[in-house]
Motif scaffolding. Structure first.
Motif, short mmCIF file in Angstrom:
data_model
loop_
_atom_site.label_atom_id
_atom_site.label_comp_id
_atom_site.label_asym_id
_atom_site.label_seq_id
_atom_site.Cartn_x
_atom_site.Cartn_y
_atom_site.Cartn_z
N PRO A 1 0.82 -1.22 0.00
CA PRO A 1 0.00 0.00 0.00
C PRO A 1 0.85 1.27 0.00
O PRO A 1 0.52 2.24 -0.69
CB PRO A 1 -0.82 -0.12 1.29
N ARG A 2 1.96 1.27 0.74
CA ARG A 2 2.82 2.45 0.75
C ARG A 2 3.49 2.64 -0.60
O ARG A 2 3.67 3.78 -1.06
CB ARG A 2 3.90 2.30 1.83
N LEU A 3 3.87 1.53 -1.24
CA LEU A 3 4.49 1.64 -2.56
C LEU A 3 3.50 2.21 -3.57
O LEU A 3 3.86 3.06 -4.40
CB LEU A 3 4.98 0.27 -3.02
N GLN A 4 2.26 1.77 -3.50
CA GLN A 4 1.24 2.29 -4.41
C GLN A 4 1.07 3.79 -4.24
O GLN A 4 0.93 4.54 -5.21
CB GLN A 4 -0.08 1.55 -4.18
N GLN A 5 1.12 4.25 -2.98
CA GLN A 5 1.02 5.69 -2.73
C GLN A 5 2.23 6.43 -3.29
O GLN A 5 2.12 7.51 -3.87
CB GLN A 5 0.89 5.94 -1.22
N ALA A 6 3.42 5.83 -3.12
CA ALA A 6 4.64 6.46 -3.60
C ALA A 6 4.64 6.58 -5.12
O ALA A 6 4.99 7.63 -5.68
CB ALA A 6 5.86 5.66 -3.13
N ILE A 7 4.23 5.52 -5.80
CA ILE A 7 4.19 5.56 -7.26
C ILE A 7 3.17 6.59 -7.73
O ILE A 7 3.38 7.30 -8.72
CB ILE A 7 3.87 4.17 -7.85
N GLY A 8 2.07 6.73 -6.99
CA GLY A 8 1.08 7.75 -7.32
C GLY A 8 1.67 9.15 -7.24
O GLY A 8 1.36 10.02 -8.07
N ARG A 9 2.55 9.38 -6.27
CA ARG A 9 3.19 10.68 -6.14
C ARG A 9 4.23 10.92 -7.24
O ARG A 9 4.39 12.03 -7.74
CB ARG A 9 3.86 10.82 -4.77
N LEU A 10 4.93 9.85 -7.62
CA LEU A 10 5.99 9.98 -8.62
C LEU A 10 5.47 9.97 -10.05
O LEU A 10 6.13 10.50 -10.96
CB LEU A 10 6.99 8.83 -8.45
N ALA A 11 4.30 9.37 -10.27
CA ALA A 11 3.80 9.11 -11.62
C ALA A 11 3.84 10.32 -12.55
O ALA A 11 4.24 10.18 -13.72
CB ALA A 11 2.38 8.55 -11.55
N PRO A 12 3.43 11.53 -12.10
CA PRO A 12 3.44 12.66 -13.03
C PRO A 12 4.82 13.00 -13.59
O PRO A 12 4.93 13.68 -14.61
CB PRO A 12 2.88 13.82 -12.18
N LYS A 13 5.89 12.54 -12.92
CA LYS A 13 7.24 12.87 -13.36
C LYS A 13 7.94 11.72 -14.09
O LYS A 13 9.06 11.90 -14.58
CB LYS A 13 8.10 13.26 -12.14
N LEU A 14 7.28 10.57 -14.17
CA LEU A 14 7.94 9.39 -14.71
C LEU A 14 7.62 9.15 -16.18
O LEU A 14 6.48 9.33 -16.62
CB LEU A 14 7.53 8.14 -13.92
N ALA A 15 8.63 8.72 -16.93
CA ALA A 15 8.41 8.20 -18.27
C ALA A 15 8.22 6.69 -18.21
O ALA A 15 7.38 6.13 -18.91
CB ALA A 15 9.59 8.53 -19.18
N ARG A 16 9.00 6.02 -17.37
CA ARG A 16 8.93 4.58 -17.19
C ARG A 16 9.40 4.23 -15.79
O ARG A 16 10.12 4.99 -15.15
CB ARG A 16 9.85 3.83 -18.19
N ALA A 17 9.06 3.04 -15.35
CA ALA A 17 9.64 2.46 -14.14
C ALA A 17 9.50 0.95 -14.25
O ALA A 17 8.56 0.43 -14.87
CB ALA A 17 8.94 2.96 -12.87
N LYS A 18 10.47 0.25 -13.66
CA LYS A 18 10.45 -1.20 -13.70
C LYS A 18 11.18 -1.70 -12.47
O LYS A 18 12.19 -1.13 -12.06
CB LYS A 18 11.17 -1.70 -14.96
N GLY A 19 10.66 -2.77 -11.85
CA GLY A 19 11.33 -3.24 -10.66
C GLY A 19 10.95 -4.64 -10.23
O GLY A 19 9.99 -5.24 -10.73
N LEU A 20 11.73 -5.14 -9.28
CA LEU A 20 11.49 -6.41 -8.61
C LEU A 20 11.54 -6.13 -7.12
O LEU A 20 12.47 -5.47 -6.65
CB LEU A 20 12.55 -7.45 -8.98
N PHE A 21 10.58 -6.63 -6.38
CA PHE A 21 10.63 -6.39 -4.93
C PHE A 21 9.81 -7.45 -4.19
O PHE A 21 8.86 -8.04 -4.71
CB PHE A 21 10.10 -5.00 -4.57
N GLU A 22 10.24 -7.67 -2.95
CA GLU A 22 9.50 -8.53 -2.04
C GLU A 22 8.62 -7.64 -1.18
O GLU A 22 9.03 -6.54 -0.78
CB GLU A 22 10.48 -9.32 -1.17
N THR A 23 7.41 -8.09 -0.90
CA THR A 23 6.50 -7.27 -0.10
C THR A 23 6.28 -7.89 1.28
O THR A 23 6.45 -9.10 1.48
CB THR A 23 5.12 -7.13 -0.79
N VAL A 24 5.91 -7.03 2.21
CA VAL A 24 5.54 -7.50 3.55
C VAL A 24 4.34 -8.42 3.47
O VAL A 24 4.25 -9.42 4.19
CB VAL A 24 5.22 -6.28 4.44
#
Length: 307
Positions: free
Chosen positions: A226-249
């Motif tokens: 949920p925190r990551l989703q909020q962070a991506i929402g904040r960053l989205a207007p400035k991003l052209a692309r993003a890609k990642g791998l992560f483990e979640t709680v």
């Protein structure tokens, strides 16, 4: 990991095949499988062609090109059984195809486990009259796009180019709009840097095209989804692309595969995390100067469990 798919759409004569030709001729070590309605239109330098059989042209640079015969999902399943598997799959649609239908097909759960739609590229002729954008099919092609590539930009005057860009942004604001002279598009927008190969650096890594820069973020701890989703929402207007791998709680012991392009974010279940690597690795691509290292770190550190 799932094989990334690049879907290339655009109206008749827009320049889709020119883009695919350029990708195959400049693969730079990537094994690319191209799926097109008629691969006979693909014009690869003769020295690259290694052989052809059963609707497949093999290229000496590791790429292949095959004709789309029958069911798309069956064609993809055949490609995914090849050894070695392709690093990327490029699907060039017909100029009269609505890409939303193909996107729905690619959401098939059987395909999602093996191949993941990463980017929708719409090729648009820069000399297209603005009135043509009232056409329902052209609007559908644009609205599906993460990246819009303006072809034949050398044939359009400056005013016409500015007007077509403005019209595209009105129809598809989150999409990145780039010039594609002779089919060339910044590879970082189509094939984002492998997150396993991007070290944590004090400054950005810049792709060859000087309009964009790449910043990486890593964490030794799992992230809160949920925190990551909020962070991506904040960053989205400035991003052209993003890609990642992560483990979640929320789902420990498994990596999630994350893609963001054109305002569209997707998640898929990946593999078990390897020992000795960060629990989260995400690459962000933005226009130069739009996103600072301090801002990125400040937003992303709030995603880490326990912060």
């Amino acid at each position: 990991m799932p094989v990334p798919i690049l879907l290339v759409t655009g109206f008749l004569g827009a320049g889709k095949t020119t883009v695919v030709n350029h990708l195959l001729a400049h693969a730079e070590g990537r094994r690319i499988a191209a799926v097109v309605n008629d691969f006979g239109a693909i014009n690869i330098d003769a020295e690259l062609i290694a052989g052809a059989s059963d609707g497949v042209v093999s290229l000496s640079n590791g790429c292949i090109c095959c004709s789309l015969e029958g069911d798309l999902l069956r064609t993809l399943a055949t490609l995914l059984r090849r050894d070695p598997r392709p690093d990327y799959i490029v699907i060039e649609t017909s100029g009269v195809a609505d890409p939303s239908d193909i996107v729905r097909n690619l959401m098939d759960p059987v395909i999602l486990r093996e191949a993941l739609l990463e980017t929708v590229l719409c090729v648009m002729d820069a000399t297209t009259p603005l009135a043509a954008l009232d056409d329902g099919l052209q609007r559908s092609q644009l609205r599906a796009a993460d990246v819009v590539a303006l072809s034949k930009i050398d044939l359009a005057d400056e005013g016409a180019g500015a007007r077509i860009r403005e019209a595209i942004r009105a129809l598809r604001a989150p999409a990145v709009v780039v010039d594609a002279l002779h089919g060339e598009i910044p590879a970082a927008l189509l094939f984002p840097v492998d997150v396993d190969r991007v070290p944590r650096e004090p400054g950005p890594r810049r792709p060859a095209e000087e309009r964009f820069e790449t910043l990486s973020w890593t964490s030794e701890r799992p992230v809160s989804l949920p925190r990551l989703q909020q962070a991506i929402g904040r960053l989205a207007p400035k991003l052209a692309r993003a890609k990642g791998l992560f483990e979640t709680v929320e789902q420990p012991g498994w990596l999630m595969v994350f893609q963001f392009a054109g305002g569209r974010a997707t998640l898929a279940t990946g593999e078990m995390p390897a020992p000795g690597v960060p629990r989260a690795r995400i690459v962000f691509i933005a226009e130069i100067g739009v996103l600072s290292r301090a801002e990125l770190d400040g937003i992303m550190e709030g995603c880490v469990a326990g912060e």
